[in-house]
Design a protein around this motif. Structure first.
Motif, PDB file in Angstrom:
ATOM      1  N   GLY A 169     -10.724  -4.635   2.110  1.00 33.58           N
ATOM      2  CA  GLY A 169      -9.594  -3.834   1.672  1.00 33.58           C
ATOM      3  C   GLY A 169      -8.302  -4.632   1.643  1.00 33.58           C
ATOM      4  N   ASP A 173      -9.872   2.873   2.119  1.00 30.77           N
ATOM      5  CA  ASP A 173      -8.919   2.350   1.136  1.00 30.77           C
ATOM      6  C   ASP A 173      -8.058   1.233   1.725  1.00 30.77           C
ATOM      7  N   LEU A 174      -7.964   1.193   3.050  1.00 31.95           N
ATOM      8  CA  LEU A 174      -7.214   0.129   3.729  1.00 31.95           C
ATOM      9  C   LEU A 174      -8.143  -0.975   4.217  1.00 31.95           C
ATOM     10  N   LEU A 205      -4.908   1.852  10.371  1.00 32.80           N
ATOM     11  CA  LEU A 205      -3.928   0.779  10.209  1.00 32.80           C
ATOM     12  C   LEU A 205      -3.455   0.268  11.560  1.00 32.80           C
ATOM     13  N   ALA A 253       3.377  -1.165   4.272  1.00 35.67           N
ATOM     14  CA  ALA A 253       2.830   0.189   4.340  1.00 35.67           C
ATOM     15  C   ALA A 253       3.955   1.151   3.963  1.00 35.67           C
ATOM     16  N   VAL A 305      -5.925   7.772   8.730  1.00 34.01           N
ATOM     17  CA  VAL A 305      -5.526   6.563   7.998  1.00 34.01           C
ATOM     18  C   VAL A 305      -4.507   5.774   8.815  1.00 34.01           C
ATOM     19  N   PHE A 343       1.249   4.839   0.736  1.00 31.97           N
ATOM     20  CA  PHE A 343       0.513   5.829   1.513  1.00 31.97           C
ATOM     21  C   PHE A 343       0.689   7.212   0.892  1.00 31.97           C
ATOM     22  N   LEU A 370      -5.856  -4.774   3.590  1.00 29.35           N
ATOM     23  CA  LEU A 370      -5.325  -5.287   4.862  1.00 29.35           C
ATOM     24  C   LEU A 370      -5.702  -6.742   5.092  1.00 29.35           C
ATOM     25  N   VAL A 400       1.659  -7.045   4.961  1.00 27.15           N
ATOM     26  CA  VAL A 400       1.297  -5.740   4.412  1.00 27.15           C
ATOM     27  C   VAL A 400       2.521  -4.837   4.441  1.00 27.15           C
ATOM     28  N   ILE A 422       0.858  -1.181   0.000  1.00 25.01           N
ATOM     29  CA  ILE A 422       0.000   0.000   0.000  1.00 25.01           C
ATOM     30  C   ILE A 422       0.897   1.235   0.000  1.00 25.01           C
TER      31      ILE A 422
END
Length: 323
Positions: free
Chosen positions: A101, A82-83, A124, A110, A120, A74, A103, A108, A72
């Motif tokens: 999403g 979106d996550l 997470l 990030a 956001v 950021f 996650l 993941v 993802i």
């Protein structure tokens, strides 16, 4: 612990490391710390200037594990949905369907976590802590293993949203990646400066094998004196005067009990990676900087004296009596 179990874990970890090193040159420190975090079922924050193969290392490790992986990127316009995912309304049936999403996977990445706004980041970090996500009235368990590897660039701060200390504390380790040595950079030149690269990584470890390795970490023996040593190291960040350290004015906040827990877990995992079924003071010292650097918050006086949290941790490690 049986010798056969230790030998099998050692073989599996060497196989995994070997696959990663097909692509990554050097960065043994980073690879070892990622394995420790994986074995402890925790998350890691990686900090370093651009171009040090942070993202490539994480991606390569994910390829070598037979697990799901999502990256993802950021950005400031990212939204929590979106996550996490969202509920989609179907006007024909009048029902809502769940769209999960990114996650909802095992590993993941990030990337540049400090580029996204606070809401956001919070979404997470909540998923990291609770290992579940609530969409509407339904709560969904995240997959096992679930591991977040976040990266951030310490140089360019324009347009970033720095993670608050309380949120950074959710990460088991904060790693600081440095430039490669001269001979490593020469190898990078010869092997990576190609338009077409042929390195292929095979998936050599399954989720079940990861879970079995984790069960062995809990069985690593840790002596009472080592436990007391870990507690003394953490307490020395809060009450340095009691350990003969005159650095109280340099520390704004000491490490939390979470540091004690993570230091113990990481020391056990380091011992397992080293092929031992018991923890030594060397294991504790090896992981101390990575576990404590983001939990020892320095004061304005320390900043004025150009002291870093690493300098304070070094003083503590040099002063607290080793069993």
């Amino acid at each position: 612990m049986e010798t056969e179990e230790l030998e099998k874990v050692s073989r599996d970890l060497k196989k995994l490391t070997g696959e990663i090193q097909k692509v990554i040159i050097g960065q043994e420190y980073l690879i070892e710390r990622l394995l420790i975090t994986l074995l402890c079922n925790q998350h890691v924050l990686i900090e370093g200037v651009p171009g040090l193969a942070k993202t490539l290392t994480v991606t390569t490790m994910a390829d070598a594990l037979n697990t799901g992986f999502r990256r993802i990127q950021f950005t400031p316009d990212l939204l929590p949905a979106d996550l996490l995912g969202t509920l989609i309304y179907n006007p024909k049936t009048g029902d809502f369907s769940t769209k999960k999403g990114p996650l909802f996977t095992n590993i993941v990445l990030a990337d540049e976590i400090n580029r996204a706004p606070a809401k956001v980041q919070s979404a997470l970090l909540e998923a990291m802590q609770e290992r579940q996500i609530t969409l509407g009235e339904e709560t969904h368990e995240l997959e096992d293993p679930f591991m977040v590897l976040a990266t951030q660039n310490p140089v360019e701060q324009e347009g970033t949203y720095p993670l608050p200390e309380a949120q950074v504390d959710r990460f088991m380790m904060k790693l600081q990646i440095t430039y490669p040595a001269r001979d490593e950079e020469l190898r990078i030149l010869r092997e990576q400066a190609l338009i077409k690269k042929n390195q292929k990584v095979e998936a050599v470890i399954t989720p079940e094998e990861i879970r079995n390795m984790r069960s062995l970490v809990d069985r690593i023996h840790i002596d009472e004196k080592i436990e007391e040593y870990i507690v003394d190291l953490v307490l020395a960040t809060r009450q340095p005067e009691e350990y003969g350290l005159k650095i109280g004015e340099l520390i704004q906040y000491g490490a939390s009990p979470r540091a004690t827990i993570y230091l113990t877990m990481a020391s056990r995992a380091h011992a397992l990676i080293s092929g031992r079924d018991y923890v030594t003071p060397h294991d504790v010292k090896s992981v101390a900087y990575d576990v404590l650097r983001h939990r020892v918050i320095i004061s304005y006086e320390a900043e004025a004296e150009e002291k870093r949290s690493e300098d304070i941790i070094k003083l503590i490690l040099d002063t607290v009596k080793v069993p």
